[in-house]
Design a protein around this motif. Structure first.
Motif, PDB file in Angstrom:
ATOM      1  N   GLN A 166      -1.831  -8.987  -7.070  1.00 10.60           N
ATOM      2  CA  GLN A 166      -2.669  -9.794  -7.953  1.00 10.60           C
ATOM      3  C   GLN A 166      -3.284  -8.988  -9.096  1.00 10.60           C
ATOM      4  OE1 GLN A 166      -5.957 -11.957  -6.184  1.00 10.60           O
ATOM      5  NE2 GLN A 166      -5.530 -13.657  -7.563  1.00 10.60           N
ATOM      6  N   PRO A 167      -3.826  -7.795  -8.854  1.00 13.77           N
ATOM      7  CA  PRO A 167      -4.355  -7.020  -9.974  1.00 13.77           C
ATOM      8  C   PRO A 167      -3.270  -6.681 -11.005  1.00 13.77           C
ATOM      9  CG  PRO A 167      -5.125  -6.089  -7.900  1.00 13.77           C
ATOM     10  CD  PRO A 167      -4.095  -7.121  -7.570  1.00 13.77           C
ATOM     11  N   GLY A 168      -2.083  -6.342 -10.524  1.00 13.32           N
ATOM     12  CA  GLY A 168      -0.979  -6.036 -11.430  1.00 13.32           C
ATOM     13  C   GLY A 168      -0.552  -7.247 -12.233  1.00 13.32           C
ATOM     14  N   THR A 224       0.800  -1.222   0.000  1.00 20.61           N
ATOM     15  CA  THR A 224       0.000   0.000   0.000  1.00 20.61           C
ATOM     16  C   THR A 224       0.833   1.273   0.000  1.00 20.61           C
ATOM     17  OG1 THR A 224      -0.141  -0.086   2.400  1.00 20.61           O
ATOM     18  CG2 THR A 224      -1.939  -1.099   1.150  1.00 20.61           C
ATOM     19  N   GLU A 225       2.095   1.200   0.424  1.00 19.92           N
ATOM     20  CA  GLU A 225       2.882   2.412   0.594  1.00 19.92           C
ATOM     21  C   GLU A 225       3.466   2.964  -0.700  1.00 19.92           C
ATOM     22  OE1 GLU A 225       5.717   2.205   3.737  1.00 19.92           O
ATOM     23  OE2 GLU A 225       4.284   1.240   5.075  1.00 19.92           O
ATOM     24  N   ASP A 226       3.952   2.082  -1.569  1.00 23.18           N
ATOM     25  CA  ASP A 226       4.598   2.561  -2.788  1.00 23.18           C
ATOM     26  C   ASP A 226       4.088   1.762  -3.977  1.00 23.18           C
ATOM     27  OD1 ASP A 226       6.155   3.705  -4.701  1.00 23.18           O
ATOM     28  OD2 ASP A 226       8.063   3.315  -3.714  1.00 23.18           O
ATOM     29  N   ALA A 227       2.938   2.160  -4.474  1.00 21.93           N
ATOM     30  CA  ALA A 227       2.306   1.442  -5.570  1.00 21.93           C
ATOM     31  C   ALA A 227       3.159   1.450  -6.833  1.00 21.93           C
ATOM     32  CB  ALA A 227       0.926   2.028  -5.860  1.00 21.93           C
ATOM     33  N   ALA A 228       3.899   2.514  -7.073  1.00 22.74           N
ATOM     34  CA  ALA A 228       4.726   2.596  -8.279  1.00 22.74           C
ATOM     35  C   ALA A 228       5.829   1.544  -8.247  1.00 22.74           C
ATOM     36  CB  ALA A 228       5.327   3.989  -8.416  1.00 22.74           C
ATOM     37  N   PHE A 229       6.466   1.357  -7.098  1.00 26.64           N
ATOM     38  CA  PHE A 229       7.521   0.346  -6.978  1.00 26.64           C
ATOM     39  C   PHE A 229       6.942  -1.052  -7.180  1.00 26.64           C
ATOM     40  CE2 PHE A 229      10.331  -2.470  -4.507  1.00 26.64           C
ATOM     41  CZ  PHE A 229      11.512  -2.242  -5.186  1.00 26.64           C
ATOM     42  N   THR A 230       5.790  -1.313  -6.600  1.00 25.53           N
ATOM     43  CA  THR A 230       5.132  -2.612  -6.759  1.00 25.53           C
ATOM     44  C   THR A 230       4.778  -2.853  -8.219  1.00 25.53           C
ATOM     45  OG1 THR A 230       4.253  -2.504  -4.516  1.00 25.53           O
ATOM     46  CG2 THR A 230       3.161  -4.019  -6.033  1.00 25.53           C
ATOM     47  N   GLU A 231       4.266  -1.832  -8.890  1.00 28.32           N
ATOM     48  CA  GLU A 231       3.893  -1.959 -10.302  1.00 28.32           C
ATOM     49  C   GLU A 231       5.110  -2.270 -11.174  1.00 28.32           C
ATOM     50  OE1 GLU A 231       2.162   0.992 -13.733  1.00 28.32           O
ATOM     51  OE2 GLU A 231       1.280   1.142 -11.733  1.00 28.32           O
ATOM     52  N   SER A 252       7.964  -3.584 -10.178  1.00 28.98           N
ATOM     53  CA  SER A 252       8.477  -4.907  -9.809  1.00 28.98           C
ATOM     54  C   SER A 252       7.647  -6.014 -10.449  1.00 28.98           C
ATOM     55  CB  SER A 252       8.469  -5.075  -8.292  1.00 28.98           C
ATOM     56  OG  SER A 252       9.311  -4.137  -7.692  1.00 28.98           O
ATOM     57  N   THR A 253       6.340  -5.848 -10.459  1.00 29.38           N
ATOM     58  CA  THR A 253       5.461  -6.834 -11.089  1.00 29.38           C
ATOM     59  C   THR A 253       5.738  -6.905 -12.584  1.00 29.38           C
ATOM     60  OG1 THR A 253       3.755  -6.492  -9.415  1.00 29.38           O
ATOM     61  CG2 THR A 253       3.034  -7.431 -11.512  1.00 29.38           C
ATOM     62  N   HIS A 254       5.862  -5.752 -13.213  1.00 26.61           N
ATOM     63  CA  HIS A 254       6.152  -5.706 -14.648  1.00 26.61           C
ATOM     64  C   HIS A 254       7.477  -6.406 -14.962  1.00 26.61           C
ATOM     65  CE1 HIS A 254       6.334  -4.134 -18.734  1.00 26.61           C
ATOM     66  NE2 HIS A 254       7.576  -3.752 -18.468  1.00 26.61           N
TER      67      HIS A 254
END
Length: 100
Positions: free
Chosen positions: A80-82, A30-37, A39-41
């Protein structure tokens, strides 16, 4: 072209996948959505590329498939959504390869 060096041990490759999975697990979702996005990519793109290469040379990376599957499971737990978005963005062939 990706080619596994003859001196690279299977354990080293498994460790690399474990490091990627651990990095994904350690992300606050929840804190850094850009980093998660990003990383998923990166994880899905890497897995798709290696899986596609595996089809052309099955013996080269077949041993990595369990570790790649574990990494995808970690991506699913983390974003999961990413993961769904990234898989949907792949070609139909890429989707089939990753979903194996």
């Amino acid at each position: 072209v990706v080619q596994q060096p003859p001196s690279l041990q299977g354990g080293v490759i498994d460790t690399a996948w474990a490091v990627l999975s651990t990095m994904l697990a350690g992300q606050p979702t929840t804190e850094d959505a850009a980093f998660t996005e990003v990383s998923t990519h990166t994880a899905v793109g890497l897995i798709a590329a290696l899986a596609e290469y595996t089809l052309a040379s099955p013996a080269s990376y077949a041993a990595q498939q369990p570790a790649m599957a574990q990494c995808l499971l970690q991506v699913a737990r983390t974003d999961q959504p990413g993961l769904k978005r990234e898989i949907a963005a792949l070609s139909p062939e890429g989707q089939q390869i990753v979903q194996r």
